[in-house]
Motif scaffolding. Structure first.
Motif, short mmCIF file in Angstrom:
data_model
loop_
_atom_site.label_atom_id
_atom_site.label_comp_id
_atom_site.label_asym_id
_atom_site.label_seq_id
_atom_site.Cartn_x
_atom_site.Cartn_y
_atom_site.Cartn_z
N LYS B 220 -22.10 64.38 25.68
CA LYS B 220 -22.53 63.16 26.39
C LYS B 220 -23.55 63.53 27.45
CE LYS B 220 -19.89 60.87 29.46
NZ LYS B 220 -18.73 60.17 30.01
N GLU B 221 -24.48 62.65 27.67
CA GLU B 221 -25.43 62.81 28.78
C GLU B 221 -25.26 61.63 29.72
OE1 GLU B 221 -29.45 64.14 28.39
OE2 GLU B 221 -29.11 64.51 26.26
N GLU B 222 -25.39 61.90 31.00
CA GLU B 222 -25.17 60.82 31.97
C GLU B 222 -26.24 60.95 33.06
OE1 GLU B 222 -21.55 61.46 34.13
OE2 GLU B 222 -21.73 59.63 35.32
N TYR B 223 -26.84 59.88 33.43
CA TYR B 223 -27.80 59.89 34.55
C TYR B 223 -27.13 59.27 35.76
CZ TYR B 223 -31.49 61.54 31.54
OH TYR B 223 -32.24 62.32 30.70
N ILE B 224 -27.25 59.92 36.90
CA ILE B 224 -26.60 59.44 38.12
C ILE B 224 -27.51 58.41 38.79
CG2 ILE B 224 -25.63 60.10 40.37
CD1 ILE B 224 -24.09 61.27 37.95
#
Lengths: 412, 244
Positions: B220-224
Motif C-alpha cells: 500500500k502507498e499512502e500520502y500524508i
C-alpha cells in the motif's frame, strides 16, 4: 593514497589516545620484554662467543699461526725449518708486533707428591717450548701467573704449567689434573721420543681459557736439547696490530716470502670450544624465533580482540564509505605502534640498564667472565623482524574483519 | 530520484528466506518517505539494498539515473561516501571519536582540508542543536544527542539521500520528537530526500508519503495530508518539558 593514510593515522591516533590505556601499556610491555629477551640472550651468547675468540687470540695462538705444510708426498712435515730467518722476515712486516716459535711434543707428566711411589699422578698432554721473551708479545702468559714465576731464557730444568694440568687454584678439570702440584715440586716428563727429564715447577698460570690453561711450557733451549734439533719449530705464532684483519697480514706474509702453505688466522684454532660456539649460535636463533613468535602472537591477539570487539564500528565505517584499506592500515599502524614503542623502550633498557649492569656484574662462563656484546647488525635484524611480525599481526585480523559483509558486521 | 524495479532478496540457507519478493516504486527527490510494516515484512532489508550495504538477489536500483548495482565494490564504497547518508537504529558512532570528529569523518575521507571540514561540520552540528557538545565523547552524550550526531554525520557530505533505519527506536518521547522534527526540517529546508523505516504509526505523520510492506511486498502507498503533517510537526511527541 595520501588522504587514505591521513585518515588511517587519524583513527590510529584515536585508538591509542582514547582506547584502553591498560591494553596499550600491557601490549607495549610484552613487546618490550620480547625485544629484550631476544637481544639480552643474544648479547650474552655473543659476549661468550666473542670472549672465546678473544681468549684464543690473546692467550693462546695470537692473530696468525704458521704450521709446517705438506711435503712433496703429501705427508705433514714435522717442523718448520730455518726459523730464525723466517722470524726476521715476519718481524720486518709493518703492523706485526711480534712472533714466537714453539716446539710441541706429546708427553706424559708424572708427579709423585710424597716420593714414595704410592700416589703417583700422571697426565698425558703435549709440552710446548717458548722463548720467554718472544712469548711475552704473543700470549702474555707472564701476566697470568697465579703462583711462582714466569720462565727465564736460561732456565733448563724449570717448567711452568697451566692450572688445568697442575690442579688446584680452581681448575675446572681438577679430576684430570695432577691434583695440586706446588711451586718447587719436582715432576718427571716422559717425552714421546723416549727422552725423560725431571723439572722443578717454577710457576702456575691461569688465563681462564681452558685450552690455554691445559699446557705446560719449558724453554726453547731445553726443548732443543730434548729433541736434538736446532732452529726449527712446530709452529710460529704471530701478533699483529688491529689496523687490518688477519687476512691482510696473511697476504703480507706471503708477499714477504713466507711461502709455507699452512698460514691460518686464530679463528681456526678455537678447537674444543667450536662445538660450544655452534651451540650458542643455535640457541641465539631459537631465542630469536621464540621471541618473535611471542611478540607476534601477543600483538595478533590484541589486534584480533580489538577488531572483533569493534566489528560493528568497522561495519559502520564501511557503511559511511570508508575503504577497507583505511581500516586495515589503521590497525597495522596500531600494531606497529606497539612494536615501535616496545622496541624503543627495549633499546633504552638495553643500552642504559642491561649493558651497564652486565659490565658491573659479568657472567661467569667456562671460558671466563663475559658481559653483553650487543652486535648492531643483530639488533637491527631483530628490529626488522619484530616490525615485519607486527605488520602481519596487525594485518591478518583487521583484514579478516574488514572483509565481512557490512550488515553482518553491524548486526552480528 | 530513486527508481526501484522488481527488487528481490533471498537469504540462502537450509530454508531460503525471501525477504523481498519483487518490489517496484519511484521516489522523487526531496520527498520524505516512511517505510512501514510489521516485523519481517522486509522494510529494513529494502533499506539495506537501497543504501548499497547489501546485494539484492535480482532487480534494478537507479539512483539519479545511475544503475548502482552495476558498480564494483570499490565504486559502491565511494558512492556511499559521496552521495548517501545512513542513520542506524543504535546510533552507530565511533566511541573513540568525539561528537564533531564523528561528524566530520566522511569529509576527512573525501579529502577536504582540515580547516574546511571543521567549519562545515561545526555548522551542521549547530543545525542539529549540538553546537555546545562538539568535543564531548560519545559516552558523554544522551541517546537523542548521539542520534543527532549520527544525522549530522549522514548529512555532512551533502548526501543526496538520507536512509534512516528506525532512528527513534531507542529514544524517549522527547528525543523522538526532536529527531523527527529535525528530519522534517532537513527535508523542508534543504530538499533532502529521506527514507525512514519505522514501525510506529505516529512517526509516519512526519513524512510526505508512506510505503506499507507485508511479507516482502509493497502492499500500500499512502500520502500524508499537509494538515496532518503540520499537526505532527507542532504537536507530535511533545512532553511537558519543552525540548526546542
Amino acid at each position: 593514497m595520501w588522504n587514505d593514510l591521513k585518515a588511517a593515522a587519524f583513527l590510529f591516533s584515536k585508538y591509542v589516545t582514547r582506547g584502553n590505556k591498560g591494553t596499550v601499556v600491557l601490549t607495549v610491555l610484552v613487546a618490550t620484554l620480547a625485544f629484550l629477551q631476544i637481544n639480552l640472550i643474544s648479547g650474552i651468547f655473543s659476549g661468550a662467543l666473542g670472549l672465546i675468540y678473544e681468549q684464543t687470540k690473546n692467550n693462546y695462538v695470537g692473530n696468525i699461526v704458521i704450521q709446517p705444510g705438506k711435503d712433496q708426498w703429501g705427508s705433514s712435515e714435522e717442523y718448520i725449518t730455518q726459523v730464525s730467518e723466517l722470524k726476521r722476515k715476519i718481524n720486518a712486516i709493518p703492523g706485526i708486533i711480534g712472533c714466537s716459535s714453539h716446539y710441541t711434543i706429546g708427553s706424559v707428566v708424572e708427579y709423585d707428591p710424597d716420593k714414595t711411589g704410592k700416589d703417583i699422578r700422571t697426565i698425558s698432554w703435549p709440552v710446548k717450548s717458548i722463548d720467554p721473551k718472544d712469548e711475552m708479545q704473543i700470549s702474555g702468559l707472564h701476566n697470568y701467573m697465579l703462583a711462582g714465576q714466569y720462565l727465564d731464557e736460561s732456565d733448563r730444568d724449570q717448567i711452568i704449567m697451566g692450572r688445568e694440568i697442575s690442579g688446584g687454584y680452581g681448575a675446572m678439570l681438577e679430576v684430570q689434573s695432577l691434583k695440586g702440584v706446588n711451586i718447587g715440586d719436582e715432576v718427571t716428563v716422559f717425552y714421546h721420543n723416549g727422552v725423560t727429564r725431571k723439572y722443578t715447577l717454577k710457576g702456575i698460570y691461569a688465563t681462564a681459557f681452558p685450552l690455554a690453561d691445559m699446557t705446560a711450557f719449558v724453554t726453547q733451549k731445553e726443548m732443543e736439547s730434548v729433541l736434538g734439533i736446532h732452529d726449527r719449530a712446530s709452529e710460529i705464532t704471530i701478533r699483529t696490530d688491529d689496523a687490518y684483519p688477519e687476512a691482510y697480514y696473511i697476504q703480507e706474509l706471503r708477499k714477504a716470502g713466507v711461502e709455507l702453505p699452512d698460514i691460518r688466522p686464530y679463528q681456526d684454532f678455537i678447537g674444543l670450544v667450536l662445538g660450544l660456539a655452534q651451540t650458542f649460535d643455535i640457541i641465539k636463533r631459537i631465542v630469536l624465533f621464540i621471541g618473535l613468535v611471542v611478540a607476534g602472537v601477543t600483538i595478533f591477539i590484541v589486534i584480533f580482540i580489538a577488531t572483533v570487539s569493534r566489528k560493528k564500528q568497522i561495519g559502520i565505517m564501511k557503511a559511511i564509505g570508508m575503504k577497507e584499506s583505511i581500516i586495515v592500515a589503521s590497525y597495522i599502524m596500531l600494531s606497529l605502534f606497539y612494536a615501535v614503542v616496545g622496541i624503543g623502550i627495549g633499546l633504552v633498557l638495553l643500552e642504559f640498564v642491561a649493558t651497564p649492569y652486565f659490565i658491573a656484574h659479568p657472567l661467569l662462563f667456562p671460558v671466563g667472565k663475559t658481559s653483553l656484546l650487543i652486535i648492531r647488525s643483530e639488533v637491527a635484524t631483530s628490529i626488522i623482524c619484530m616490525l615485519i611480525v607486527s605488520i602481519i599481526a596487525g594485518f591478518i585480523p583487521s583484514w579478516r574483519v574488514s572483509r565481512e559483509n557490512i550488515i553482518k558486521a553491524i548486526w552480528g | 530520484m530513486i527508481k526501484v524495479t522488481d527488487l528481490k532478496k533471498t537469504y540462502s540457507g537450509k530454508i531460503p528466506v525471501h525477504a523481498l519478493k519483487g518490489v517496484s516504486f519511484e521516489i522523487p527527490s526531496g520527498q520524505f518517505v516512511a517505510i512501514m510494516g510489521p516485523s519481517g515484512s522486509g522494510k529494513s532489508t529494502l533499506l539495506h539494498q537501497l543504501a548499497l550495504l547489501d546485494d539484492p538477489t535480482s532487480g534494478r536500483i537507479l539512483l539519479d539515473g545511475l544503475d548502482v548495482l552495476t558498480l564494483t565494490d570499490r565504486k559502491r564504497t565511494e558512492f556511499r561516501l559521496r552521495h548517501l547518508g545512513y542513520v542506524f537504529q543504535e546510533y552507530a558512532l565511533i566511541p573513540e571519536l568525539n561528537a564533531i570528529e564523528n561528524a566530520f569523518l566522511p569529509l576527512m575521507l573525501l579529502g577536504m582540508k582540515r580547516k574546511e571540514f571543521i567549519r562545515v561540520s561545526t555548522e551542521l552540528m549547530g543545525r542539529v542543536g549540538l553546537d555546545n557538545r562538539l568535543h564531548h565523547l560519545i559516552s558523554e552524550l544522551s541517546g537523542g544527542e548521539q542520534q543527532r550526531v549520527a544525522i549530522a554525520r549522514a548529512l555532512v557530505n551533502k548526501s543526496k539521500i538520507l536512509f534512516a533505519d528506525e532512528p527513534c527506536a531507542n529514544l524517549d518521547t522527547e528525543n523522538k520528537g526532536i529527531v523527527l522534527r529535525l528530519l522534517r526540517k532537513l527535508c523542508n529546508d534543504l530538499g533532502q530526500t529521506i527514507l525512514m523505516v519505522t514501525h510506529e504509526p505516529e512517526q509516519r505523520e512526519f513524512a510526505d508519503r508512506v510505503l506499507w510492506f507485508r511479507d516482502g511486498r509493497l502492499v500500500k502507498e499512502e500520502y500524508i495530508a499537509k494538515d496532518v503533517r503540520e499537526d505532527a510537526i507542532h504537536n507530535g511527541y511533545r512532553t511537558d518539558v519543552s525540548s526546542d
